[in-house]
Design an enzyme around this catalytic site. Structure first.
Site, PDB file in Angstrom:
ATOM      1  CG  ASP A 155      -4.098  -3.638   2.516  1.00 55.46           C
ATOM      2  OD1 ASP A 155      -5.130  -3.110   3.023  1.00 55.46           O
ATOM      3  OD2 ASP A 155      -3.553  -4.710   2.689  1.00 55.46           O
TER       4      ASP A 155
ATOM      5  CG  HIS B 177      -0.878  -0.607   8.659  1.00 54.93           C
ATOM      6  ND1 HIS B 177      -0.178  -1.967   8.602  1.00 54.93           N
ATOM      7  CD2 HIS B 177      -1.893  -0.930   8.282  1.00 54.93           C
ATOM      8  CE1 HIS B 177      -0.919  -3.015   8.129  1.00 54.93           C
ATOM      9  NE2 HIS B 177      -1.818  -2.403   7.721  1.00 54.93           N
TER      10      HIS B 177
END
Length: 522
Positions: A405, A109
């Site tokens: 992540d 994102h």
């Protein structure tokens, strides 16, 4: 004191911009999930090549290794990924006459508001409402906002239909995607649209089966995926789109249960903890920060100050200050303190690669996703063999997986790209499937059977892997030893398929995912 700090930050920004251009150092940061399906926990200490040009030239250019950037603060600016520069990307580049068959993308994102707040400090003042007149902006932002308003016509799996499709708070909520994050992915999508335009990857009348979109249930991943998709396919037809839900950040679907993976993660977290407590400068820095704020060192650690630090840095805001009260000395948190934490994270990344525990965790964490990726590629390859009749509705030509992540980092490690820099905001990993023109030289190998020779005559299938626009195919475990100077300067798809089906498990002394996950220790 604050004026001095702002001047120092300005100097660091200028220096960081120059260093970002010349530095291609590849280094992981210290981001490990507490549990495989737990929400990302950025920078939590306790948690843990360039491609070919177009045209007829077959000359290959490979990345040059660089030493790590010695300045942990300037290095942090690359993590921000501020959308204010022209980006060089190598997606879509291939030798002459090769045909692009499919593309699969995993993204992190975009820029978000912190997940944690620093005790006794004011939260960063950031507006999460989208406004084309506010920087950073994008030429497509206004049309994107209007188009996403029609999202009710799409098909949404599970609880995704109730999640906001746009950031919508004037004062950002914890973890909310910012306008910067939206712009980052509009740019990403637009970049790949331009890269694949001449290849005509998706037909204008694409079927629902040909476009696969999946996301975790966080608003920032859903919104990032939609921004990317709009940049890639402006004004797409909502009625043909299904947005699928992945409950785990590992995108492991129904194959998430793996006890051995959890054990490797626990061992990795112990290694991180031991390395951190042995760092006396880090311990002194946390103690100094706690005294300034008037809180215990333990409470400050639990608040994960690096997350808020990075938000201030990425948005050009001064670091937090507090008045002297309740036992605290008062004052401002400093760039020097931030640098100490960042330095320790970079050193941890080096130690992590040496220890190898995270790599083993990553193999088991990302095998289900990689196995699905390989299966999709194999189906598309078979559908493009000579004499095959296309399936009604086509194959999955483009796949977009929008994660975190803690989705992208283990994917890179599982592939063997251990020197890759930890996923910045709006990072992307791209898998490309190519078919060579008929009668490509040096295909097939000696001793190949009639069927293999027939396939060679019709053209072979090849894979490329790119990370943030850089071709890292020949840094992967499955293609590191491949002859780069062969007549077909791409990596054979068969290398990847063999790696996923068999070779990937050698690092954990097993021959299958089931055996690796459930074998008894010792």
């Amino acid at each position: 004191m604050m004026v001095t700090q702002e001047r120092f930050l300005l100097l660091v920004v200028v220096g960081g911009a120059v260093l970002a251009i010349i530095s291609l150092s590849l280094q992981f940061l210290n981001l490990i999930p507490t549990t495989p399906s737990l929400e990302e926990q950025p920078f939590r200490v306790l948690d843990g090549g360039v491609g070919m040009g177009q045209g007829k030239s077959r000359k290959r250019v490979f990345p040059v290794l660089h030493t790590p950037d010695p300045n942990p603060v300037s290095e942090a600016y690359s993590y921000c990924n501020t959308p204010n520069r022209t980006e060089q990307a190598w997606e879509g580049h291939s030798p002459a006459d090769y045909k692009l068959l499919s593309v699969q993308v995993m993204i992190r994102h975009g820029d978000r508001y912190p997940l944690y707040s620093i005790p006794k400090t004011k939260r960063p003042a950031i507006d999460c409402m989208l406004s084309p007149s506010r920087k950073p902006s994008h030429p497509q932002l206004n049309a994107f906002i209007s188009h996403i308003g029609q999202g009710g016509r799409g098909h949404w799996e599970s609880t995704l239909g109730s999640i906001p499709r746009l950031p919508n708070h004037s004062a950002c909520e914890m973890g909310e995607l910012t306008q910067t994050g939206v712009v980052q992915h509009l740019r990403n999508g637009q970049l790949l649209r331009q890269a694949y335009k001449r290849h005509k990857l998706l037909p204008t009348d694409w079927s629902p089966r040909q476009l696969w979109v999946e996301t975790t249930s966080k608003s920032r991943t859903l919104q990032s995926g939609l921004a990317f998709l709009y940049g890639f396919l402006p004004d797409f037809d909502w009625t043909r789109l299904t947005v699928r839900h992945q409950w785990s950040t590992l995108f492991c679907g129904s194959a998430c249960d793996c006890p051995a993976r959890n054990r490797y993660l626990e061992e990795e977290q112990r290694r991180q903890y031991q390395l951190r407590v042995a760092d006396t400068q880090l311990e002194r820095t946390y103690a100094d920060m706690a005294r300034t704020l008037g809180v215990s060192t333990r409470q400050l650690r639990a608040a994960n100050p690096i997350d808020s630090f990075l938000c201030h840095l990425c948005h050009g805001l001064p670091f937090p200050c507090v008045p002297a009260a309740n036992g605290g000395t008062g004052g401002c948190l400093t760039v020097a303190e931030f640098a100490v934490i960042r330095r320790q994270q970079l050193e941890d990344g080096v130690d992590r690669r040496k220890a190898g525990l995270y790599h083993k965790y990553s193999i088991l964490a990302m095998y289900p996703y990689l196995n699905r990726t390989a299966a999709k590629m194999e189906r598309v390859a078979r559908a493009n063999e000579a004499g095959r009749r296309p399936r009604a509705g086509g194959e999955e030509v483009f796949t977009l997986s929008s994660g975190h992540d803690v989705s992208v980092a283990p994917l890179l490690s599982a592939l063997g790209v251990e020197d890759a820099k930890f996923p910045r905001f709006a990072a992307r990993v791209v898998f490309e499937l190519w078919k060579s023109p008929p009668d490509t030289p040096e295909l097939p190998k000696k001793g190949a059977g009639k069927s293999e020779k027939s396939k060679a005559k019709d053209g072979g299938f090849f894979i490329r892997v790119l990370y943030n626009g850089e071709d890292v195919t020949f840094h992967t475990t499955f293609c590191r030893s491949h002859n780069r100077h062969a007549g077909h300067p791409l990596c054979p798809l068969e290398n990847f398929l063999s790696f996923i089906r068999r070779d990937i498990f050698s690092a954990v002394n097993a021959t299958s995912y089931q055996e690796a996950c459930y074998k008894r220790e010792g």
